[in-house]
Each structure stands twice: as structure tokens, then as C-alpha cells.
Design a protein around this motif. Structure first.
Motif, PDB file in Angstrom:
ATOM      1  N   LEU A 192      23.893  83.982  16.653  1.00  0.00           N
ATOM      2  CA  LEU A 192      22.752  83.062  16.798  1.00  0.00           C
ATOM      3  C   LEU A 192      22.269  82.551  15.443  1.00  0.00           C
ATOM      4  O   LEU A 192      21.754  81.437  15.338  1.00  0.00           O
ATOM      5  N   MET A 193      22.456  83.368  14.389  1.00  0.00           N
ATOM      6  CA  MET A 193      22.074  82.906  13.048  1.00  0.00           C
ATOM      7  C   MET A 193      23.173  82.056  12.410  1.00  0.00           C
ATOM      8  O   MET A 193      23.030  81.565  11.305  1.00  0.00           O
ATOM      9  N   GLN A 194      24.290  81.913  13.134  1.00  0.00           N
ATOM     10  CA  GLN A 194      25.457  81.135  12.675  1.00  0.00           C
ATOM     11  C   GLN A 194      25.910  81.584  11.287  1.00  0.00           C
ATOM     12  O   GLN A 194      26.130  80.771  10.382  1.00  0.00           O
ATOM     13  N   LEU A 195      26.046  82.909  11.119  1.00  0.00           N
ATOM     14  CA  LEU A 195      26.487  83.475   9.848  1.00  0.00           C
ATOM     15  C   LEU A 195      27.980  83.206   9.649  1.00  0.00           C
ATOM     16  O   LEU A 195      28.768  83.402  10.573  1.00  0.00           O
ATOM     17  N   GLN A 196      28.348  82.789   8.476  1.00  0.00           N
ATOM     18  CA  GLN A 196      29.757  82.514   8.156  1.00  0.00           C
ATOM     19  C   GLN A 196      30.409  83.768   7.595  1.00  0.00           C
ATOM     20  O   GLN A 196      29.787  84.511   6.846  1.00  0.00           O
ATOM     21  N   GLY A 197      31.662  84.010   7.952  1.00  0.00           N
ATOM     22  CA  GLY A 197      32.420  85.124   7.370  1.00  0.00           C
ATOM     23  C   GLY A 197      31.850  86.487   7.697  1.00  0.00           C
ATOM     24  O   GLY A 197      31.918  87.411   6.899  1.00  0.00           O
ATOM     25  N   TYR A 198      31.268  86.629   8.886  1.00  0.00           N
ATOM     26  CA  TYR A 198      30.695  87.918   9.280  1.00  0.00           C
ATOM     27  C   TYR A 198      31.767  88.752   9.980  1.00  0.00           C
ATOM     28  O   TYR A 198      32.481  88.271  10.848  1.00  0.00           O
ATOM     29  N   GLY A 199      31.868  90.022   9.623  1.00  0.00           N
ATOM     30  CA  GLY A 199      32.816  90.917  10.283  1.00  0.00           C
ATOM     31  C   GLY A 199      33.830  91.468   9.297  1.00  0.00           C
ATOM     32  O   GLY A 199      34.033  90.915   8.211  1.00  0.00           O
ATOM     33  N   ILE A 200      34.455  92.581   9.700  1.00  0.00           N
ATOM     34  CA  ILE A 200      35.424  93.216   8.808  1.00  0.00           C
ATOM     35  C   ILE A 200      36.803  92.630   9.081  1.00  0.00           C
ATOM     36  O   ILE A 200      37.496  93.026  10.025  1.00  0.00           O
ATOM     37  N   ALA A 201      37.163  91.652   8.288  1.00  0.00           N
ATOM     38  CA  ALA A 201      38.456  90.975   8.438  1.00  0.00           C
ATOM     39  C   ALA A 201      38.868  90.436   7.078  1.00  0.00           C
ATOM     40  O   ALA A 201      38.004  90.110   6.247  1.00  0.00           O
ATOM     41  N   GLU A 202      40.171  90.381   6.862  1.00  0.00           N
ATOM     42  CA  GLU A 202      40.687  89.902   5.567  1.00  0.00           C
ATOM     43  C   GLU A 202      40.171  88.498   5.280  1.00  0.00           C
ATOM     44  O   GLU A 202      40.177  87.635   6.158  1.00  0.00           O
ATOM     45  N   GLY A 203      39.702  88.303   4.057  1.00  0.00           N
ATOM     46  CA  GLY A 203      39.192  86.997   3.647  1.00  0.00           C
ATOM     47  C   GLY A 203      37.684  86.869   3.736  1.00  0.00           C
ATOM     48  O   GLY A 203      37.088  85.999   3.111  1.00  0.00           O
ATOM     49  N   ASN A 204      37.060  87.755   4.527  1.00  0.00           N
ATOM     50  CA  ASN A 204      35.590  87.703   4.647  1.00  0.00           C
ATOM     51  C   ASN A 204      34.932  88.386   3.446  1.00  0.00           C
ATOM     52  O   ASN A 204      35.538  89.263   2.818  1.00  0.00           O
ATOM     53  N   PRO A 205      33.676  88.041   3.122  1.00  0.00           N
ATOM     54  CA  PRO A 205      32.955  88.782   2.092  1.00  0.00           C
ATOM     55  C   PRO A 205      32.908  90.275   2.456  1.00  0.00           C
ATOM     56  O   PRO A 205      32.789  90.609   3.636  1.00  0.00           O
ATOM     57  N   ALA A 206      33.027  91.130   1.436  1.00  0.00           N
ATOM     58  CA  ALA A 206      33.047  92.583   1.692  1.00  0.00           C
ATOM     59  C   ALA A 206      31.629  93.099   1.912  1.00  0.00           C
ATOM     60  O   ALA A 206      31.053  93.792   1.073  1.00  0.00           O
ATOM     61  N   ASN A 207      31.055  92.708   3.039  1.00  0.00           N
ATOM     62  CA  ASN A 207      29.758  93.225   3.463  1.00  0.00           C
ATOM     63  C   ASN A 207      30.041  94.281   4.519  1.00  0.00           C
ATOM     64  O   ASN A 207      30.396  93.963   5.657  1.00  0.00           O
ATOM     65  N   ILE A 208      29.890  95.536   4.117  1.00  0.00           N
ATOM     66  CA  ILE A 208      30.346  96.651   4.957  1.00  0.00           C
ATOM     67  C   ILE A 208      29.333  97.787   4.879  1.00  0.00           C
ATOM     68  O   ILE A 208      28.822  98.085   3.799  1.00  0.00           O
ATOM     69  N   ILE A 209      29.048  98.401   6.026  1.00  0.00           N
ATOM     70  CA  ILE A 209      28.245  99.631   5.979  1.00  0.00           C
ATOM     71  C   ILE A 209      29.097 100.782   6.504  1.00  0.00           C
ATOM     72  O   ILE A 209      29.932 100.601   7.394  1.00  0.00           O
ATOM     73  N   LEU A 210      28.912 101.953   5.920  1.00  0.00           N
ATOM     74  CA  LEU A 210      29.646 103.138   6.356  1.00  0.00           C
ATOM     75  C   LEU A 210      28.662 104.107   6.999  1.00  0.00           C
ATOM     76  O   LEU A 210      27.709 104.565   6.359  1.00  0.00           O
TER      77      LEU A 210
END
Ligand SMILES: [Zn+2]
Length: 419
Positions: free
Chosen positions: A355-373
Motif C-alpha cells: 500500500l505504501m508502494q515501496l520499491q525493492g522491498y523483500g529479500i531478493a537479489e538486487g534489492n537493497p539489503a534491508n533485512i531483520i534477523l
């Protein structure tokens, strides 16, 4: 070759892998044979995309108790307290300080995308200007969207619409209306017309506070869905709350669900504040204060769960934890099956991202490394225990770490062999 590698981390249930990061991006998802310079041991941890908060009020957060507490807990007293706070205490520095504090608390728990409402009733737009500054400050690690929100109405207050246009000129991401708080049904509809006209003119998101009242006659959701269709704004439109839907007749709900589906609008529910604020005027048995999440989700509508108010005149609790909001939702809408937990986890991650139309969200090659463990086995385990993310990574950089809770037993001191 890579800047950092997360080794042996869970990607989904029973799937363990490595995640390699280079120059802030996810370069590879898959096992790596060669030894890397810098590694993070992901054993026992689950890699998720960051939580997404799609409805909070950073301008009212952390003001609870000033100038006085909302004793009744009702919306109308909350509005009175907030209007008083605005007169007595609100300043640029005050808003910046509180908003930064809340963002720190939430980012530390794994929230890296926030959509904040900001009240634009104040002629000086003090809170909005402050939050625009905060948006710039946090941009290197967190994406903040700002929605201009006319707390006192667009048509029932003298300068509602001009204030909204002033806010747009200052640079908000989206605009709002509160049709159920306007003095008449007609003014409510008119406020929505104004909001959609402005959003079309300036190409902004629409995020309506809709039917947040336990009144079966409050039927603005049908107007929002119709306007979303007519204007073509569709996926740019979100409604929050829609509590009144719980009080509608079944035949009307059936008609409404079809309209919502075709309009493509999104729904945000806020189980913490909704359950505390709604149902207060019911006799027993009291309503649960939540919209028909199961039916909406079942009909394919994109539903997100938000934390919403945080120690504000409207809600005197709150920790900033999205898993806690999800946990509350599971109870209120009876989503306690295995598949339900997966759905609720989506409601605090991918659904609000959509809904926020975020680009490159999710853990996938090529996306920004925004990750929580997070130390959890699956969605059920995560929502049941609500562990705080142990590592929060933004654009490949660890910005926060929280060691796991560990209880040390003291058998000698306790003088018991039980331990
Ligand atoms: Zn709210």
C-alpha cells in the motif's frame, strides 16, 4: 568479494541459506563455498524484510498525560486533550525530539518503513514542518511517508481545505479526510470529494480515516471505494479503521465487499487502539472494536495491520512493536490457524509495503539489503512470543542489535535443587 555474508540463516520454514551483501544491495541468496571476510552467524535466526508501519501519528506520540490524561479513554476527550496540547506545548523542537525518539524505538525493533499521519489543523503547520525535517534526517536508513490529516474536519472547520492545500505545497506524500467526524453526512461526502480532487490534481496518496465509529449508519467506505474507481486513483487509496463495518447488515456487507474488491483500495486495521477505543458505547456483550478482517482478507483485499497511536491522548499504551499489534489481531478476529499466522505476518510486512508502494522491498537479489534477523521458527512462533529483532540491517549496514533475553537460574542462592 562481498562486503558481508549472513551464514546459515532461515529464509522460510525449513529453508536455510546464505545471504551475501555488496554495496548495500543483496548480491546473492544461496550457499557460498568460499570463505568471506566478514560474516554474521545466522544460525537459529530468521531473515525477514523489515516490518512496515502504515499508520502512526508521530506528532501526537509520547504526549500522553500532558496537559492532562484522557480519563474516559474516548475519542472525543482525546481530541480535546490534543487541541489543548497543541496550544500549550507544541513547538518545532518538541515534535522533532518526540518523533526521533519513537523512530529510534521502532527501528530498533525492525521497523524501517513508516507512514505517519500529521495533524494539519494548526495554522502554522508546526508539526508538519517538523516531520518534514525528521523525514530528511532519517532518510539514510528509514523511509518515512507523511500524510496530511485534518483532525478537525475539512468541511466542518473554517480553514480545513486551504490548510490541506498548504500542506501539499510543503511536500507531503498523501492527504486524508475524516468524513465520519464532519457535522453531517453531506459534509462527510463533500470532504471526500475535496480530498480526491486535490489528490488527483497533485498526484498524491489518499489515506482516509474511515468510519472509525461504532455506528451502522456511518457508510463512507462505499463513497471512498466509488471515488477510487471514478478517479482512477485505485491502488493509491487506503482506508484506516472502518470499524463501523462490524455493525453493518450482512446483505449490505456483501454488496460492499464487491465494491471494495473492484476499487483495489487497501485497508489498514489498528487492533491495539481499535480494541481500546471502540465498543465503549455498546451494552453487553460489547463489540470487539475491529473491522471484518477475515472477510476482507478472504475476499482478496490487501489488509495491513498498524501499531497506530503510541502514548498519545488517544491511547495511553504502546511499545512500537508490530508483532504485538499482530498478536492482538489474531485474538480479536479469530485468526489462530496455521495459515492465519502466515497471513498476519504478511499484514505487518508485504501488505503494508504494497500500500505504501515501496520499491525493492523483500529479500531478493538486487534489492537493497534491508533485512531483520529474528529468533523465531515461523510466523506462529514469532506472533506468539513477539521476540525483538536481534539484528536490524539497513542498506547493508547493521544499525541496531538487541541481544536475546536469557534467564540465569541461581540454584545456590535459591537454595533449591529444583533449578
Ligand atoms: Zn490513527
Amino acid at each position: 568479494m562481498y562486503d558481508v555474508v549472513i551464514k546459515n540463516v532461515q529464509l522460510e520454514k525449513d529453508v536455510v541459506t546464505d545471504i551475501a551483501i555488496k554495496e548495500g544491495l543483496i548480491a546473492k541468496v544461496g550457499f557460498l563455498d568460499d570463505v568471506q571476510n566478514e560474516t554474521i552467524d545466522g544460525t537459529g535466526l530468521w531473515a525477514l524484510p523489515p516490518y512496515v508501519e502504515s499508520h502512526i501519528h508521530l506528532d501526537t506520540a509520547l504526549t500522553s498525560g500532558r496537559p492532562y490524561s484522557n480519563q474516559s479513554g474516548e475519542l472525543f476527550e482525546g481530541i480535546q486533550v490534543w487541541n489543548q496540547y497543541r496550544q500549550d506545548y507544541l513547538s518545532h523542537e518538541d515534535v522533532v525530539k518526540r518523533a526521533m525518539e519513537v523512530i529510534k524505538v521502532m527501528a530498533g525493533q525492525g521497523v524501517l518503513n513508516i507512514r505517519s499521519m500529521v495533524d494539519v489543523s494548526d495554522p502554522e503547520l508546526t508539526a508538519l514542518k517538523a516531520l518534514l525535517e525528521v523525514k530528511e534526517k532519517v532518510a539514510p536508513f528509514l523511509q518515512l511517508q507523511i500524510i496530511a490529516f485534518p483532525q478537525n474536519g475539512l468541511c466542518s472547520s473554517a480553514n480545513g481545505a486551504p490548510q490541506l492545500e498548504k500542506a501539499i505545497e510543503l511536500g507531503v506524500d498523501g492527504i486524508s479526510a475524516v468524513p465520519h467526524l464532519e457535522s453531517t453526512r453531506e459534509k462527510g461526502v463533500e470532504s471526500l470529494n475535496i480530498c480526491f480532487q486535490l489528490a488527483t490534481k497533485y498526484d498524491k496518496f489518499v489515506h482516509i480515516f474511515c468510519d472509525e465509529i461504532d455506528d451502522s449508519q456511518s457508510r463512507f467506505l462505499e463513497v471512498v471505494a466509488s471515488l477510487a474507481l471514478e478517479t482512477g486513483l485505485k491502488e493509491k487509496v487506503t482506508v484506516s479503521h472502518i470499524n463501523a463495518m462490524s455493525y453493518y447488515e450482512e446483505a449490505y456487507v456483501r454488496k460492499l465487499l464487491g465494491l471494495i474488491q473492484s476499487s483495489k483500495i487497501h485497508v489498514v486495521t489498528a487492533p491495539l487502539i481499535n480494541s481500546a477505543m471502540q465498543g465503549r458505547f455498546d451494552s453487553y456483550p460489547k463489540g470487539r472494536g475491529i473491522t471484518r478482517v477475515k472477510e476482507l482478507h478472504g475476499a482478496g483485499v490487501n489488509v495491513a495491520v498498524a501499531h497506530d497511536d503510541f502514548l498519545s491522548p488517544f491511547y495511553s499504551l504502546g511499545t512500537g512493536s508490530l508483532p504485538a499489534a499482530g498478536h492482538m489481531l489474531c485474538h480479536l478476529v479469530h485468526m489462530t490457524g496455521t495459515d492465519d499466522f502466515d497471513s498476519v505476518l504478511n499484514m505487518i510486512t508485504v501488505n503494508p509495503a504494497r500500500l505504501m508502494q515501496l520499491q525493492g522491498y523483500g529479500i531478493a537479489e538486487g534489492n537493497p539489503a534491508n533485512i531483520i534477523l529474528v529468533r523465531a521458527e515461523d510466523a506462529h512462533d514469532l506472533l506468539r512470543r513477539q521476540p525483538v529483532a536481534e539484528i536490524v540491517m539497513s542498506k547493508g549496514v547493521i544499525i541496531a542489535e538487541t541481544p536475546p533475553l536469557k534467564t540465569e537460574w541461581m540454584p545456590q542462592k535459591a537454595k533449591s535443587t529444583f533449578f
